[in-house]
Structures are given as C-alpha cells and as structure tokens.
Design a protein around this motif. Structure first.
Motif, PDB file in Angstrom:
ATOM      1  N   ASN A  89      56.858  58.462  56.814  1.00  0.00           N
ATOM      2  CA  ASN A  89      57.478  58.534  55.491  1.00  0.00           C
ATOM      3  C   ASN A  89      56.357  58.605  54.451  1.00  0.00           C
ATOM      4  O   ASN A  89      55.913  57.590  53.909  1.00  0.00           O
ATOM      5  CB  ASN A  89      58.358  57.302  55.264  1.00  0.00           C
ATOM      6  CG  ASN A  89      59.178  57.410  54.000  1.00  0.00           C
ATOM      7  OD1 ASN A  89      58.828  58.154  53.080  1.00  0.00           O
ATOM      8  ND2 ASN A  89      60.262  56.657  53.931  1.00  0.00           N
ATOM      9  N   TYR A  90      55.894  59.836  54.190  1.00  0.00           N
ATOM     10  CA  TYR A  90      54.722  60.006  53.333  1.00  0.00           C
ATOM     11  C   TYR A  90      54.927  59.501  51.900  1.00  0.00           C
ATOM     12  O   TYR A  90      54.022  58.869  51.333  1.00  0.00           O
ATOM     13  CB  TYR A  90      54.292  61.478  53.323  1.00  0.00           C
ATOM     14  CG  TYR A  90      53.819  61.948  54.679  1.00  0.00           C
ATOM     15  CD1 TYR A  90      52.717  61.359  55.298  1.00  0.00           C
ATOM     16  CD2 TYR A  90      54.483  62.970  55.355  1.00  0.00           C
ATOM     17  CE1 TYR A  90      52.290  61.778  56.551  1.00  0.00           C
ATOM     18  CE2 TYR A  90      54.055  63.389  56.609  1.00  0.00           C
ATOM     19  CZ  TYR A  90      52.967  62.789  57.198  1.00  0.00           C
ATOM     20  OH  TYR A  90      52.549  63.198  58.445  1.00  0.00           O
ATOM     21  N   PRO A  91      56.092  59.729  51.261  1.00  0.00           N
ATOM     22  CA  PRO A  91      56.267  59.177  49.908  1.00  0.00           C
ATOM     23  C   PRO A  91      56.139  57.648  49.878  1.00  0.00           C
ATOM     24  O   PRO A  91      55.518  57.091  48.973  1.00  0.00           O
ATOM     25  CB  PRO A  91      57.689  59.625  49.531  1.00  0.00           C
ATOM     26  CG  PRO A  91      57.907  60.859  50.333  1.00  0.00           C
ATOM     27  CD  PRO A  91      57.215  60.609  51.627  1.00  0.00           C
ATOM     28  N   ASP A 114      49.500  48.469  57.513  1.00  0.00           N
ATOM     29  CA  ASP A 114      50.764  48.501  56.771  1.00  0.00           C
ATOM     30  C   ASP A 114      51.292  49.928  56.623  1.00  0.00           C
ATOM     31  O   ASP A 114      52.504  50.171  56.696  1.00  0.00           O
ATOM     32  CB  ASP A 114      50.576  47.875  55.384  1.00  0.00           C
ATOM     33  CG  ASP A 114      50.374  46.363  55.450  1.00  0.00           C
ATOM     34  OD1 ASP A 114      50.697  45.779  56.510  1.00  0.00           O
ATOM     35  OD2 ASP A 114      49.885  45.775  54.470  1.00  0.00           O
ATOM     36  N   LEU A 115      50.371  50.869  56.422  1.00  0.00           N
ATOM     37  CA  LEU A 115      50.787  52.260  56.222  1.00  0.00           C
ATOM     38  C   LEU A 115      51.441  52.837  57.469  1.00  0.00           C
ATOM     39  O   LEU A 115      52.406  53.595  57.385  1.00  0.00           O
ATOM     40  CB  LEU A 115      49.578  53.122  55.826  1.00  0.00           C
ATOM     41  CG  LEU A 115      49.036  52.944  54.416  1.00  0.00           C
ATOM     42  CD1 LEU A 115      47.798  53.802  54.224  1.00  0.00           C
ATOM     43  CD2 LEU A 115      50.084  53.292  53.376  1.00  0.00           C
ATOM     44  N   PHE A 116      50.882  52.480  58.639  1.00  0.00           N
ATOM     45  CA  PHE A 116      51.397  53.033  59.887  1.00  0.00           C
ATOM     46  C   PHE A 116      52.171  51.979  60.678  1.00  0.00           C
ATOM     47  O   PHE A 116      52.039  51.867  61.888  1.00  0.00           O
ATOM     48  CB  PHE A 116      50.242  53.613  60.711  1.00  0.00           C
ATOM     49  CG  PHE A 116      49.596  54.794  60.049  1.00  0.00           C
ATOM     50  CD1 PHE A 116      50.245  56.018  59.998  1.00  0.00           C
ATOM     51  CD2 PHE A 116      48.353  54.671  59.442  1.00  0.00           C
ATOM     52  CE1 PHE A 116      49.659  57.109  59.371  1.00  0.00           C
ATOM     53  CE2 PHE A 116      47.760  55.752  58.817  1.00  0.00           C
ATOM     54  CZ  PHE A 116      48.420  56.981  58.773  1.00  0.00           C
ATOM     55  N   SER A 117      52.986  51.235  59.948  1.00  0.00           N
ATOM     56  CA  SER A 117      53.845  50.231  60.580  1.00  0.00           C
ATOM     57  C   SER A 117      55.214  50.834  60.859  1.00  0.00           C
ATOM     58  O   SER A 117      55.533  51.942  60.401  1.00  0.00           O
ATOM     59  CB  SER A 117      53.982  48.998  59.679  1.00  0.00           C
ATOM     60  OG  SER A 117      54.619  49.359  58.463  1.00  0.00           O
ATOM     61  N   SER A 166      53.563  58.806  73.037  1.00  0.00           N
ATOM     62  CA  SER A 166      52.318  58.276  72.482  1.00  0.00           C
ATOM     63  C   SER A 166      52.163  58.753  71.043  1.00  0.00           C
ATOM     64  O   SER A 166      52.128  59.963  70.783  1.00  0.00           O
ATOM     65  CB  SER A 166      51.114  58.739  73.312  1.00  0.00           C
ATOM     66  OG  SER A 166      51.216  58.244  74.633  1.00  0.00           O
ATOM     67  N   ILE A 167      52.087  57.799  70.106  1.00  0.00           N
ATOM     68  CA  ILE A 167      51.907  58.108  68.694  1.00  0.00           C
ATOM     69  C   ILE A 167      50.502  57.657  68.307  1.00  0.00           C
ATOM     70  O   ILE A 167      50.209  56.455  68.346  1.00  0.00           O
ATOM     71  CB  ILE A 167      52.966  57.389  67.826  1.00  0.00           C
ATOM     72  CG1 ILE A 167      54.379  57.784  68.285  1.00  0.00           C
ATOM     73  CG2 ILE A 167      52.770  57.707  66.350  1.00  0.00           C
ATOM     74  CD1 ILE A 167      55.491  57.025  67.589  1.00  0.00           C
ATOM     75  N   PRO A 168      49.604  58.573  67.978  1.00  0.00           N
ATOM     76  CA  PRO A 168      48.202  58.223  67.760  1.00  0.00           C
ATOM     77  C   PRO A 168      47.983  57.062  66.790  1.00  0.00           C
ATOM     78  O   PRO A 168      47.168  56.178  67.042  1.00  0.00           O
ATOM     79  CB  PRO A 168      47.598  59.522  67.209  1.00  0.00           C
ATOM     80  CG  PRO A 168      48.471  60.601  67.754  1.00  0.00           C
ATOM     81  CD  PRO A 168      49.845  60.017  67.827  1.00  0.00           C
ATOM     82  N   GLU A 169      48.706  57.043  65.666  1.00  0.00           N
ATOM     83  CA  GLU A 169      48.471  56.017  64.645  1.00  0.00           C
ATOM     84  C   GLU A 169      49.195  54.708  64.942  1.00  0.00           C
ATOM     85  O   GLU A 169      48.970  53.694  64.270  1.00  0.00           O
ATOM     86  CB  GLU A 169      48.940  56.510  63.261  1.00  0.00           C
ATOM     87  CG  GLU A 169      48.430  57.880  62.870  1.00  0.00           C
ATOM     88  CD  GLU A 169      49.370  59.010  63.324  1.00  0.00           C
ATOM     89  OE1 GLU A 169      49.256  60.111  62.757  1.00  0.00           O
ATOM     90  OE2 GLU A 169      50.211  58.780  64.218  1.00  0.00           O
TER      91      GLU A 169
END
Length: 309
Positions: A89-91, A114-117, A166-169
């Motif tokens: 969710n980039y926004p 937190d950004l990639f939670s 598998s999600i890299p982040e």
C-alpha cells in the motif's frame, strides 16, 4: 448424503460423485477418481480441455458442496505478481514516512519494519488462498492459466509445490492448511512440464450423448424430452464437423434454455437459424450450419431418433 471423512472431505470416489451430483454436476468416474485423489493427497488438480466443457464449474461446485470459500484467480495476458499475489500500500507507506519525518523518528530499521509490516500488505488471490481461517481452507481456482506467460507460471511453482509465497521485504508466507487448488487450461498454448509435475492431471472431454442428455435434464428441467434428445443429437453431430469452435456443454445448456424460453417443442430449420447465436460464437460457423450442412444434420438427427423409437 455423501460419506465424508473426519476432515469433512468425501471418503470415497462414489462419495465424490454423489457430492457433486447433489449440486447438479454430473461427473464421470475418471474425473471423480482424480478429484478424490487430489483431495486425499493434498495435491493441485490440473484440468485441461476445450472451453465450455465444465472445468471451471468443478471448482465452483466443489466450493459450494464442501462449504468452503472460493478464491478465483482469473488469468490473462500480462498478469503480474502485483495483481495476482500481493502489493504494498504505497500511499499508506508514504504517509508513514512523512509522519516519521515530522515526528523526528530516525531509527531506519524500525521505520523499514513498519513500512513493510502486515498492515501495509495488500493481499491478492494467491496470498488470500494461503491465509485462511482454521478448518476452512478455500478452494483456490487458477482459471485459464494458458492465457498467462511462462514467467508467471514459474512464479506459481513455489505456490503449487510448497503452498507458500516468498515476499522479499516481508518473508515467507506458508499456508497452515493447504488450499484445494484447481488449475484450468483451454490449451491455447502448452503449459510447462515443471508446473504439470506438481499437479494431478485430467483431460475434461466433451460429454457423450447419454451424459449430455442427463445434464440437460438436470440443468434445464423445463425442456421437454423430445426437444432435449434432438438438441443433444444435433450438438453431438455438429461437433464432428470442422468448425472454428465446437460448442461446449455450456453452450448446449444455453441453447436448450433459449429454446425452452421460446416454447419450442422440436427443432426445425427456422428455429435453428434464429437461435444459433446461443450455440455457436463465430459467424463463419453460424453461416456454415445455417446452410446446407445444418439441414443435412437435422435430417440425420430426426431419422436416427425415429429409428431408435
């Protein structure tokens, strides 16, 4: 009622046939067998065949019969991971960065965490299928896989073999309970062997006349017996003609429904000409059947049905 095991799944091949039949899907024993094995072995099932023969319907009916959610990934050319699996969710992430800047947060590791939670993760069909409520693993339909490209097929290998992504982040998301996976293909191109090896396989063919008649009786109960027999015999015969696209069982059902709505009791050349658009989907095929070939087929059908009594 179909016999079930302690997992809530059909306990035998006959139970699969009974379960599907209770929801108006008439499955032959070969299909019921491979479906039973796919459920028992927790393996994806790859269904291949011409369009309109009932491949997608297997997944829809199975979800309804087992009272499981149906998650459908409709494949198309250009389908990518963001549309099929997940995206961020980039926004919301940008807002998080701005808030961190405004409040003076300087811990980059914490900010990245937190950004990639999970709260910023948007789940698309593949991820939704892997994350389900306990005891209610969904039926995951990957429909018309042949419309995608080989790169997307390669991405699916991990999903189909290990039921994980598998999600890299973020890390690896693995299903706590494997979904029931049905993959369909209309064979517009060959699907790679690496993907097929991860699945059980079944070719779904056009039904035989007796099977198609039984389906019409079940799906279009208002269609009278004489008309039903003529429709099935007619469709069976035109499938032997070299058409651009043979009608599937879905089109047979549509044609029977249309003729019933028009209160027809038997086939005649005018009725066929007026309603061929419900059965055939290419003008070249319609033109061919509206001509002498269609009249010949109708004459043969009536003669054969009369001889059979």
């Amino acid at each position: 009622m179909a016999e079930t095991s302690r997992t809530g799944l059909p306990a035998s091949i006959d139970a699969v046939i009974e379960l599907l039949s209770a929801h108006d899907y008439l499955a032959g024993r070969p299909l019921a067998t491979v479906l039973f094995l796919a459920l028992r072995m927790q393996r994806p099932l790859f269904l291949e065949g011409e369009a309109g023969v009932g491949k997608t319907e297997v997944a829809k009916v199975l979800a309804k019969a087992l009272d499981r959610p149906l998650i459908r990934l409709q494949c198309y050319e250009g389908l990518d991971v963001a549309s099929a699996v997940y995206e961020w969710n980039y926004p919301a992430q940008m807002l998080e960065i701005r808030l961190a800047e405004a409040t003076g947060i300087s811990d980059r590791d914490r900010l990245e965490h937190d950004l990639f939670s999970e709260r910023h993760l948007i789940r698309r069909p593949v991820l939704q299928a892997l994350q389900c409520e306990p005891g209610r693993a969904p039926v995951f339909l990957i429909d018309e896989l042949d419309r995608t490209d080989e790169a997307f097929e390669a991405f699916l290998l991990e999903v189909l073999s290990d039921f994980q992504v598998s999600i890299p982040e973020f890390g690896t998301v693995k299903a706590t309970e494997p979904p029931i996976v049905i993959v369909t293909s209309n064979r517009t191109r060959e699907v790679h062997d690496a993907l097929k090896r991860r699945c059980l396989y079944h070719w779904v063919d056009y039904p035989k006349a007796a099977e198609e008649l039984a389906i019409i009786r079940r799906k279009v109960p208002g269609c009278n017996e004489q008309l039903s027999r003529q429709i099935v015999a007619y469709v069976q015969k035109i499938r032997t003609i070299d058409l651009f696209k043979n009608p599937g069982i879905a089109e047979t059902i549509d044609w029977a429904t249309a003729l019933t709505e028009l209160d027809r009791l038997a086939l005649d050349p005018e009725t066929i000409a007026d309603t061929l658009g419900t059965l055939l989907k290419y003008q070249e095929d319609i033109a061919r059947i509206q001509g002498g070939e269609g009249h010949k087929v109708l004459s043969e059908v009536k003669a054969e049905l009369l001889a059979a009594g």
